[in-house]
Design a protein around this motif. Sequence first.
Motif, PDB file in Angstrom:
ATOM      1  N   ILE A 165       1.419  10.397 -68.747  1.00 40.29           N
ATOM      2  CA  ILE A 165       2.113  10.491 -67.446  1.00 40.29           C
ATOM      3  C   ILE A 165       2.494   9.097 -66.942  1.00 40.29           C
ATOM      4  O   ILE A 165       3.607   8.879 -66.461  1.00 40.29           O
ATOM      5  N   ASP A 166       1.584   8.151 -67.052  1.00 35.50           N
ATOM      6  CA  ASP A 166       1.898   6.778 -66.627  1.00 35.50           C
ATOM      7  C   ASP A 166       3.082   6.227 -67.401  1.00 35.50           C
ATOM      8  O   ASP A 166       3.977   5.577 -66.844  1.00 35.50           O
ATOM      9  N   ARG A 167       3.092   6.496 -68.713  1.00 34.35           N
ATOM     10  CA  ARG A 167       4.199   6.011 -69.532  1.00 34.35           C
ATOM     11  C   ARG A 167       5.517   6.680 -69.113  1.00 34.35           C
ATOM     12  O   ARG A 167       6.552   6.020 -68.979  1.00 34.35           O
ATOM     13  N   ALA A 168       5.443   8.025 -68.873  1.00 32.78           N
ATOM     14  CA  ALA A 168       6.655   8.748 -68.485  1.00 32.78           C
ATOM     15  C   ALA A 168       7.165   8.288 -67.110  1.00 32.78           C
ATOM     16  O   ALA A 168       8.387   8.167 -66.890  1.00 32.78           O
ATOM     17  N   GLN A 169       6.226   8.019 -66.185  1.00 33.11           N
ATOM     18  CA  GLN A 169       6.648   7.540 -64.863  1.00 33.11           C
ATOM     19  C   GLN A 169       7.299   6.166 -64.944  1.00 33.11           C
ATOM     20  O   GLN A 169       8.255   5.871 -64.219  1.00 33.11           O
ATOM     21  N   THR A 170       6.782   5.325 -65.824  1.00 35.20           N
ATOM     22  CA  THR A 170       7.395   4.006 -66.008  1.00 35.20           C
ATOM     23  C   THR A 170       8.811   4.146 -66.545  1.00 35.20           C
ATOM     24  O   THR A 170       9.754   3.500 -66.067  1.00 35.20           O
ATOM     25  N   VAL A 171       8.966   5.055 -67.548  1.00 37.25           N
ATOM     26  CA  VAL A 171      10.295   5.294 -68.105  1.00 37.25           C
ATOM     27  C   VAL A 171      11.228   5.853 -67.034  1.00 37.25           C
ATOM     28  O   VAL A 171      12.376   5.433 -66.890  1.00 37.25           O
ATOM     29  N   LEU A 172      10.716   6.853 -66.229  1.00 42.57           N
ATOM     30  CA  LEU A 172      11.536   7.452 -65.177  1.00 42.57           C
ATOM     31  C   LEU A 172      11.937   6.431 -64.127  1.00 42.57           C
ATOM     32  O   LEU A 172      13.084   6.388 -63.677  1.00 42.57           O
ATOM     33  N   SER A 173      10.975   5.574 -63.722  1.00 43.60           N
ATOM     34  CA  SER A 173      11.280   4.550 -62.733  1.00 43.60           C
ATOM     35  C   SER A 173      12.360   3.608 -63.239  1.00 43.60           C
ATOM     36  O   SER A 173      13.279   3.228 -62.501  1.00 43.60           O
ATOM     37  N   ASN A 174      12.263   3.226 -64.531  1.00 37.75           N
ATOM     38  CA  ASN A 174      13.276   2.344 -65.104  1.00 37.75           C
ATOM     39  C   ASN A 174      14.637   3.034 -65.126  1.00 37.75           C
ATOM     40  O   ASN A 174      15.670   2.418 -64.835  1.00 37.75           O
ATOM     41  N   LEU A 175      14.622   4.336 -65.486  1.00 34.23           N
ATOM     42  CA  LEU A 175      15.883   5.069 -65.531  1.00 34.23           C
ATOM     43  C   LEU A 175      16.508   5.200 -64.145  1.00 34.23           C
ATOM     44  O   LEU A 175      17.720   5.041 -63.971  1.00 34.23           O
ATOM     45  N   LEU A 176      15.650   5.522 -63.132  1.00 35.42           N
ATOM     46  CA  LEU A 176      16.167   5.639 -61.760  1.00 35.42           C
ATOM     47  C   LEU A 176      16.708   4.317 -61.253  1.00 35.42           C
ATOM     48  O   LEU A 176      17.730   4.260 -60.568  1.00 35.42           O
ATOM     49  N   SER A 177      16.023   3.228 -61.574  1.00 34.82           N
ATOM     50  CA  SER A 177      16.486   1.909 -61.158  1.00 34.82           C
ATOM     51  C   SER A 177      17.830   1.589 -61.802  1.00 34.82           C
ATOM     52  O   SER A 177      18.748   1.079 -61.145  1.00 34.82           O
ATOM     53  N   GLU A 178      17.941   1.914 -63.084  1.00 32.79           N
ATOM     54  CA  GLU A 178      19.203   1.672 -63.774  1.00 32.79           C
ATOM     55  C   GLU A 178      20.315   2.539 -63.197  1.00 32.79           C
ATOM     56  O   GLU A 178      21.474   2.105 -63.064  1.00 32.79           O
ATOM     57  N   LYS A 179      19.957   3.794 -62.824  1.00 31.35           N
ATOM     58  CA  LYS A 179      20.938   4.686 -62.218  1.00 31.35           C
ATOM     59  C   LYS A 179      21.455   4.110 -60.899  1.00 31.35           C
ATOM     60  O   LYS A 179      22.664   4.141 -60.608  1.00 31.35           O
ATOM     61  N   ARG A 180      20.536   3.588 -60.070  1.00 32.31           N
ATOM     62  CA  ARG A 180      20.949   3.013 -58.795  1.00 32.31           C
ATOM     63  C   ARG A 180      21.868   1.813 -58.999  1.00 32.31           C
ATOM     64  O   ARG A 180      22.865   1.647 -58.297  1.00 32.31           O
ATOM     65  N   LYS A 181      21.526   0.984 -59.982  1.00 34.73           N
ATOM     66  CA  LYS A 181      22.354  -0.193 -60.237  1.00 34.73           C
ATOM     67  C   LYS A 181      23.763   0.210 -60.658  1.00 34.73           C
ATOM     68  O   LYS A 181      24.756  -0.345 -60.173  1.00 34.73           O
ATOM     69  N   ILE A 182      23.842   1.192 -61.556  1.00 36.42           N
ATOM     70  CA  ILE A 182      25.160   1.635 -62.021  1.00 36.42           C
ATOM     71  C   ILE A 182      25.929   2.287 -60.879  1.00 36.42           C
ATOM     72  O   ILE A 182      27.140   2.079 -60.717  1.00 36.42           O
ATOM     73  N   GLY A 183      25.212   3.117 -60.058  1.00 42.27           N
ATOM     74  CA  GLY A 183      25.856   3.758 -58.914  1.00 42.27           C
ATOM     75  C   GLY A 183      26.400   2.743 -57.928  1.00 42.27           C
ATOM     76  O   GLY A 183      27.539   2.874 -57.443  1.00 42.27           O
ATOM     77  N   ASN A 184      25.591   1.711 -57.637  1.00 37.63           N
ATOM     78  CA  ASN A 184      26.056   0.660 -56.732  1.00 37.63           C
ATOM     79  C   ASN A 184      27.255  -0.089 -57.317  1.00 37.63           C
ATOM     80  O   ASN A 184      28.181  -0.470 -56.594  1.00 37.63           O
ATOM     81  N   TYR A 185      27.216  -0.304 -58.618  1.00 39.51           N
ATOM     82  CA  TYR A 185      28.319  -0.988 -59.299  1.00 39.51           C
ATOM     83  C   TYR A 185      29.613  -0.181 -59.169  1.00 39.51           C
ATOM     84  O   TYR A 185      30.678  -0.709 -58.848  1.00 39.51           O
ATOM     85  N   ILE A 186      29.480   1.140 -59.370  1.00 39.46           N
ATOM     86  CA  ILE A 186      30.659   2.012 -59.275  1.00 39.46           C
ATOM     87  C   ILE A 186      31.180   2.058 -57.843  1.00 39.46           C
ATOM     88  O   ILE A 186      32.386   1.944 -57.595  1.00 39.46           O
ATOM     89  N   GLU A 187      30.255   2.248 -56.873  1.00 43.52           N
ATOM     90  CA  GLU A 187      30.675   2.342 -55.478  1.00 43.52           C
ATOM     91  C   GLU A 187      31.321   1.059 -54.994  1.00 43.52           C
ATOM     92  O   GLU A 187      32.272   1.084 -54.212  1.00 43.52           O
TER      93      GLU A 187
END
Length: 589
Positions: free
Chosen positions: A54-76
């Motif tokens: 679970i800790d590993r999956a949460q780390t992966v999810l957090s990284n993915l969400l952070s990357e999603k926000r960065k890409i979203g901000n870049y697009i906006e």
Amino acid sequence: MSELANPLSSWNTEHSPFASVIGTNHVPSTAELKSLQAHLVHPQLELSHLETEIDRAQTVLSNLLSEKRKIGNYIEAHRALASPVRQIPPETLAEIFVQCLPTEPSYPARNLNEAPLIFMTICRHWRSVALTTPLLWNSLHIFLPPHLSEDACSRRIAGTTMWLERSGSLPLSISFHGNTNLRHAWNPGQISHSERAMPETNMELMIRSLMLFSDRFRDVFLSLTSTSFTSFNKLSPSLFPSLISLRVRDEDSQFGTMWSSDDPAFSPLLSRMPLLKSLEIDEVLVPDKNFHLLPCNWRNITNIAIKDSLTPVKVIAILTETPWIQSISFLIALGDDMASTVVHLKDLVEMRLSVFQNQPVEDDALDGFFQTQVTSLTNCIQCSALRVLDFSSDWPTMAISKWPFSRLPLHSLEILNLAMPLTPNALTECLSQTPNLINFEFKTAMWPKFPLRDSHLSSLTFSPNNPNPMWPRLQNIRVLDQIYALEQSISSSATTSAKSLTNFLESRYQKTPLKSCDMLYQAKPDPYFSEAELSILQNLKQNGLKLRLHVQAKPPYGFTPDSPDTGIAHRFSPRHSDMEGHFGAEVII
């Protein structure tokens, strides 16, 4: 109990070797405790493994969400560059800003949530456009309370000056409200000399700052005490060369006092306004009510409104001095003082009169007294260009049996607002004498037995028997039966039925330019609207007719000191200036 040799295939407690005692008060023996500890070794290992995953999956999810926000901000960020609002030319954006300015009241205030200041908080570009648009800054409401400190007053003066400087060379509209009465002024013994002097000093400083722009004053509303008006007079220039509209109000009246000197404190200002055209006087005492003796250029006045009870003779005295008047508004006290002088006002377009009884009259003579007084006054006003008539009467509960305005040029009347107790015959006479009416408003307040009736609506309805109904140009009709009558027994013949209203609206919307209809019933129409009628009315509304039909709510009885409504509305006089009021209303359409 014996321990299972093989690992559990399921984590369901029903499959546990201890299932029979789980959830009971069983006390394990020493042997059972050892067996329990041995039994839990494998589950604990599995739990530790899952927590690691679970800790590993949460780390992966957090990284993915952070990357999603960065890409979203870049697009906006890039989409914002292509936003349609960026394509609007600055001059068009400025015009949009101007259209957002308040209209009622018409003076913008120092409020960051309203135009124009809100445009300063959006982005650098909008701020720049707002700052370079003089039309956003040539009107301002200024309030100066007596309790402001010297520093706070200095900041307000600086803000006011900065605001008006942004208006460039445009004419200015100023609303200035303030006084020098401290909140605890009723106990002057508690006010120190410095406290007493500060409000007066602040007032003078504010007036001095405003006078820097006095040559551009076009529209001014002053609500001041007599002391403040004296300061305004003293610090004013010898001439207001651009001022065409003045409204004055006595702030002392809020404290139960009124100006009582030989001349009202604002009087000297009038002689300094050679171009003054519009004059409105609220709650100001003038000696002997001789408003016509105020030192202004009366021949220039085109609009006048005086909120003080005047006799017909005093009204005619004012109108005699204003041959080019276009709009009048007076509060008139009817009594022995009857007008006889005829005035010819060829430019008068708008007449707003509110009358009340100023002397005791026997009940059986009320109708005749009203007819004589009102007709006498209107007979003295010759006005061939009249387009707007607004008449209200704070009269006892009686029916006015004869239409009192027959001598006015009603044939050209386009707007008629009435708040008076007309009998059905008198209202019929009104309909017949105003053939070109476009807007009609009828408030039956205080007289619930005299509303618009079916017979009146029939005369306005297209039908085979009535191919040419009255008021063919009618666009807007508004009937408010808006007071809570103590006597609720209103017969069906004394109100507008659902059928007649439906027929009227359907026929007029199809054949004439009818745009809106507001009806506020004191009680439900009898009979009530049928499903077919409601369907017709709803279709009319969906097709563009501005339609509001409400039934007035009944007032709550038995008020208690802790009632939720205590202090908001008088028991029998709720606020009902529109279709909705504090007590609400049942919506029909």
